[in-house]
Design a protein around this motif. Structure first.
Motif, short mmCIF file in Angstrom:
data_model
loop_
_atom_site.label_atom_id
_atom_site.label_comp_id
_atom_site.label_asym_id
_atom_site.label_seq_id
_atom_site.Cartn_x
_atom_site.Cartn_y
_atom_site.Cartn_z
N ASN A 1 -3.73 10.51 -11.73
CA ASN A 1 -2.77 11.05 -10.76
C ASN A 1 -3.16 12.46 -10.32
O ASN A 1 -3.01 12.81 -9.15
N ARG A 2 -3.64 13.25 -11.27
CA ARG A 2 -4.02 14.62 -10.93
C ARG A 2 -5.18 14.62 -9.93
O ARG A 2 -5.18 15.40 -8.99
N ARG A 3 -6.14 13.73 -10.15
CA ARG A 3 -7.30 13.70 -9.26
C ARG A 3 -6.94 13.18 -7.87
O ARG A 3 -7.29 13.80 -6.86
N VAL A 4 -6.28 12.03 -7.81
CA VAL A 4 -6.05 11.40 -6.51
C VAL A 4 -5.09 12.22 -5.65
O VAL A 4 -5.09 12.09 -4.42
N TRP B 1 -3.09 0.14 -23.12
CA TRP B 1 -3.61 0.91 -24.24
C TRP B 1 -2.82 2.19 -24.50
O TRP B 1 -3.23 3.03 -25.30
N GLY B 2 -1.71 2.34 -23.78
CA GLY B 2 -0.95 3.56 -23.97
C GLY B 2 -1.72 4.78 -23.53
O GLY B 2 -1.54 5.87 -24.07
N GLY B 3 -2.58 4.59 -22.51
CA GLY B 3 -3.46 5.67 -22.08
C GLY B 3 -2.77 6.66 -21.17
O GLY B 3 -3.14 6.83 -20.01
N SER B 4 -1.78 7.32 -21.64
CA SER B 4 -1.03 8.25 -20.79
C SER B 4 -1.90 9.41 -20.30
O SER B 4 -1.72 9.90 -19.20
N ASP B 5 -2.85 9.84 -21.12
CA ASP B 5 -3.73 10.91 -20.70
C ASP B 5 -4.58 10.47 -19.51
O ASP B 5 -4.76 11.22 -18.54
N ALA B 6 -5.10 9.25 -19.58
CA ALA B 6 -5.92 8.72 -18.48
C ALA B 6 -5.08 8.57 -17.22
O ALA B 6 -5.53 8.87 -16.11
N TYR B 7 -3.85 8.12 -17.39
CA TYR B 7 -2.98 7.93 -16.23
C TYR B 7 -2.66 9.27 -15.57
O TYR B 7 -2.70 9.40 -14.35
N ARG B 8 -2.35 10.26 -16.36
CA ARG B 8 -2.06 11.58 -15.82
C ARG B 8 -3.29 12.17 -15.13
O ARG B 8 -3.19 12.82 -14.10
N GLU B 9 -4.46 11.95 -15.74
CA GLU B 9 -5.70 12.47 -15.15
C GLU B 9 -5.97 11.80 -13.80
O GLU B 9 -6.36 12.46 -12.84
N PHE C 1 0.84 -1.20 0.00
CA PHE C 1 0.00 0.00 0.00
C PHE C 1 0.87 1.25 0.00
O PHE C 1 0.62 2.21 -0.73
N ALA C 2 1.92 1.24 0.85
CA ALA C 2 2.79 2.41 0.94
C ALA C 2 3.45 2.69 -0.40
O ALA C 2 3.59 3.85 -0.81
N MET C 3 3.83 1.62 -1.11
CA MET C 3 4.44 1.79 -2.43
C MET C 3 3.46 2.42 -3.41
O MET C 3 3.80 3.34 -4.15
N GLU C 4 2.21 1.92 -3.41
CA GLU C 4 1.21 2.47 -4.32
C GLU C 4 0.86 3.91 -3.94
O GLU C 4 0.69 4.76 -4.80
N ALA C 5 0.73 4.15 -2.63
CA ALA C 5 0.38 5.49 -2.17
C ALA C 5 1.45 6.49 -2.58
O ALA C 5 1.16 7.61 -3.01
N ARG C 6 2.70 6.10 -2.44
CA ARG C 6 3.79 7.00 -2.84
C ARG C 6 3.77 7.24 -4.35
O ARG C 6 3.98 8.35 -4.82
N LYS C 7 3.44 6.17 -5.11
CA LYS C 7 3.46 6.29 -6.56
C LYS C 7 2.41 7.26 -7.07
O LYS C 7 2.65 8.03 -7.99
N VAL C 8 1.21 7.20 -6.46
CA VAL C 8 0.14 8.08 -6.94
C VAL C 8 0.01 9.34 -6.09
O VAL C 8 -0.94 10.09 -6.24
#
Length: 252
Positions: free
Chosen positions: A149-152, A139-147, A103-110
């Motif tokens: 990260n921005r929200r969380v 799917w190479g969804g970099s836009d979705a990934y950035r979005e 969890f700590a790894m995921e929390a730090r990542k996002v």
């Protein structure tokens, strides 16, 4: 059968010096000796050594191990049962530690901003970043990934608790529909498949039907996701997969 100290050391994975020390303190004395005074161990000695190693692995001091093994009221089966109980507790604790570290790894990542206490309170086996990360990889969804990260990055404890509550409520209702015998392409199941898509879109990133059906396929292809849904209810991963595809087709 008699074994030399060297043979016992090799088989048991300990040093000869360790066996000498065990003999000196009376923890494991060989059952016999040769005419020249060399130690000879029998099968019973090896069984005792195995028990000693188990207890040492559990962190018991040598003095306490000796007291346990020399207790006349105990027997080898009782020792094994006790060790099994202790190891079970230890495995459970280690698993809890692994979960906390993951969890700590995921929390730090996002970039989740929560205290350790809040993190344990909020997250069970729900991974808030899994959908976005898998979408980017597949799917190479970099836009979705950035979005995502921005929200969380701006979510606090109350937001994560609400996400958790929504997901658990959705899961209970999905299981209820499946348990009722309704087909995966029934209106009830498809409506919950649509809600699944909306939850992702509301909290993480815009989840199109194309992305959602890709996620649905991943729920069966990726053992991690399959296990997540199967832990909620047996057969749920396949049922959800079919419901998502049926809903996407129905709304196309």
């Amino acid at each position: 059968m008699a074994y030399t100290v060297g043979q016992v050391a090799k088989v048991a994975g300990v040093t000869v010096r360790t066996l000498h020390h065990y003999d000196e303190i009376g923890l494991l004395s060989p059952s016999g000796r040769t005419a020249a005074g060399y130690r000879r161990y029998d099968d019973a000695d090896l069984e005792r050594l195995q028990l000693i190693r188990y207890y040492r692995e559990l962190g018991f001091p040598l003095e306490e191990i000796a007291a346990i093994l020399d207790d006349p009221a105990a027997d080898p089966a009782a020792h094994l049962r006790r060790q099994h109980e202790l190891l079970t507790v230890r495995v459970k604790r280690l698993q809890e530690m692994v979960t906390a570290i993951e969890f700590a790894m995921e929390a730090r990542k996002v970039n989740i901003r929560l205290t350790p206490e809040e993190r344990f309170e909020v997250f069970g086996d729900f991974d808030p970043d899994a959908h976005a990360e898998e979408a980017e990889q597949r799917w190479g969804g970099s836009d979705a990934y950035r979005e995502s990260n921005r929200r969380v990055a701006r979510y606090g404890k109350d937001d994560w608790l609400r996400i958790k509550e929504e997901n658990e409520d959705w899961g209970r209702r999905m299981v209820a529909v499946m348990s009722s015998g309704a087909a995966a392409d029934s209106p009830e199941a498809m409506e919950l498949a649509e809600e699944h898509r909306q939850i992702i879109s509301r909290w993480f990133y815009e989840c199109s039907y194309e992305i959602q059906t890709g996620l649905a396929d991943m729920y069966l292809a990726d053992p991690r996701f399959t296990a997540h849904y199967e832990n909620i209810a047996a057969g749920l991963a396949a049922y959800l997969n079919e419901a998502i595809h049926a809903n996407a087709i129905g709304r196309a």
